[in-house]
Design a protein around this motif. Structure first.
Motif: not given
Length: 382
Positions: A49-62
């Protein structure tokens, strides 16, 4: 038959498909990745997921639990608002995806999020959702349903809205390789009951819906019988697709649906923490026997077309016995006592909860009153 049907979720099925999410989410979107207890960091999904979103601005919630709670999900809603998130990516099984639907709808609602599953607010808008399925069972990755638990009040309630249906779903059977055996069993049972809720109702000469439902049941039966081959790529792919097709809406169009097993089972889960699928295995056989008069014809049809049973006056009864034996072959308990619950603990509490939620007329004929619900639960104590 008269119905409207559309399923807008784009499915990316097969190995190495997680990379495809980069083309599904606009590059300028602010993404919130929601996941559960952290298993995705151990099985390599998080890295993909991290690799696929490398060009996106993202945050996470676990930290989304099995049977996701509004107490946890409301924290994710706060994060969405504080971070100006405009896209939700759910990475997990049905609980994470269901919880993400609650977050997506609550984030754009000014009131209490619990107003949505409690029926006080009808969803009119939601943030877009994408899903990466890691545990096949509920079909939540391509339907409009969500079930959320209120831990404080011990309530487990559902809501439906087309606004929370995922825009896309990645279904890579490889992510199942590290799943515990118990979760795989639960997936088989959950999908099986989803089909039954739309099939063991009334005879209606809906050849396609009945035929497809029976094909899914035979598939799930074979998967259960071949459970020792669960590490096989073919086994994993067939479970993932069967569970999806069981509740993507197709087999339920134009036919009567039941869902009483789910409504009663939800109360068992909320009150006593019984796994969702295992609550269904407790309730369903007793419910089928209780409602034999109206379900006999479809049970007989299932007995012949799914289990290959011989015709006879007791065919419907033997079909219910076969369903129960199927669960037991997977070492899934079919009585309340197997979970250490007594009549006083379980029946009285659950019937009280059913009444408090207004579920006094359940089933396809609305014939399961509080009296029948009590009888069903009492019959599950042996």
């Amino acid at each position: 038959m008269k119905f409207n049907y559309v399923n807008p979720t784009q499915i990316l099925f097969g190995q190495n498909q997680i990379v495809g999410i980069s083309g599904q989410i606009a590059p300028d979107s602010k993404v919130l990745v929601i996941y559960g207890g952290g298993s995705i960091k151990r099985n390599g999904v998080y890295d993909q997921v991290t690799s696929a979103l490398e060009n996106h601005n993202w945050v996470e919630f676990s930290g989304v639990e099995p049977n996701p709670t509004r107490e946890t999900l409301d924290k994710a809603v706060e994060l969405v608002r504080s971070e100006n998130v405009d896209y939700i990516l759910a990475v997990g099984g049905g609980s994470v995806i269901d919880g993400s639907k609650y977050v997506a709808a609550s984030a754009l609602y000014d009131g209490e999020g619990w107003d949505i599953p409690s029926g006080k607010h009808q969803v009119t808008q939601a943030l877009p959702i994408g899903a990466i399925l890691t545990l096949p069972a509920t079909g939540s990755e391509s339907n409009m349903g969500s079930v959320v638990t209120n831990a404080t009040t011990q309530e487990k309630l559902a809501f439906l809205s087309p606004f929370v249906q995922p825009k896309f779903a990645v279904m890579d059977p490889d992510v199942m390789k590290t799943l515990p055996e118990r979760q795989l069993v639960n997936g088989v049972v959950d999908a099986w009951v989803h089909v039954c809720e739309q099939y063991i109702t009334t005879t209606n000469n809906a050849y396609v819906q009945d035929g497809y439902a029976e094909a899914l049941l035979r598939s799930l039966l074979k998967l259960g019988q071949d459970f020792e081959n669960r590490d096989n790529d073919e086994w994993r792919a067939n479970l993932m697709w069967s569970a999806n097709q069981a509740l993507n809406g197709l087999i339920g169009v134009g036919v009567a649906q039941d869902w009483a097993t789910h409504m009663i089972g939800h109360e068992l889960t909320a009150a006593f923490g019984v796994d969702h699928a295992r609550s269904l295995a407790i309730v369903q056989p007793s419910l089928m026997r209780n409602q034999m008069a109206t379900k006999r014809a479809k049970l007989e049809q299932m007995g012949v077309n799914v289990f290959g049973l011989a015709k006879g006056d007791d065919l419907a009864e033997r079909t219910v016995d076969a369903i129960e034996a199927f669960y037991q072959s997977l070492e899934v308990a079919t009585t309340l006592t197997d979970h250490g619950l007594t009549t006083e603990q379980a029946v009285d509490k659950i019937v009280g909860q059913i009444e408090s939620h207004g579920m006094v007329a359940l089933g396809e004929h609305q014939a399961i009153t509080l009296t029948e619900s009590r009888q069903i639960l009492e019959a599950a104590i042996q």
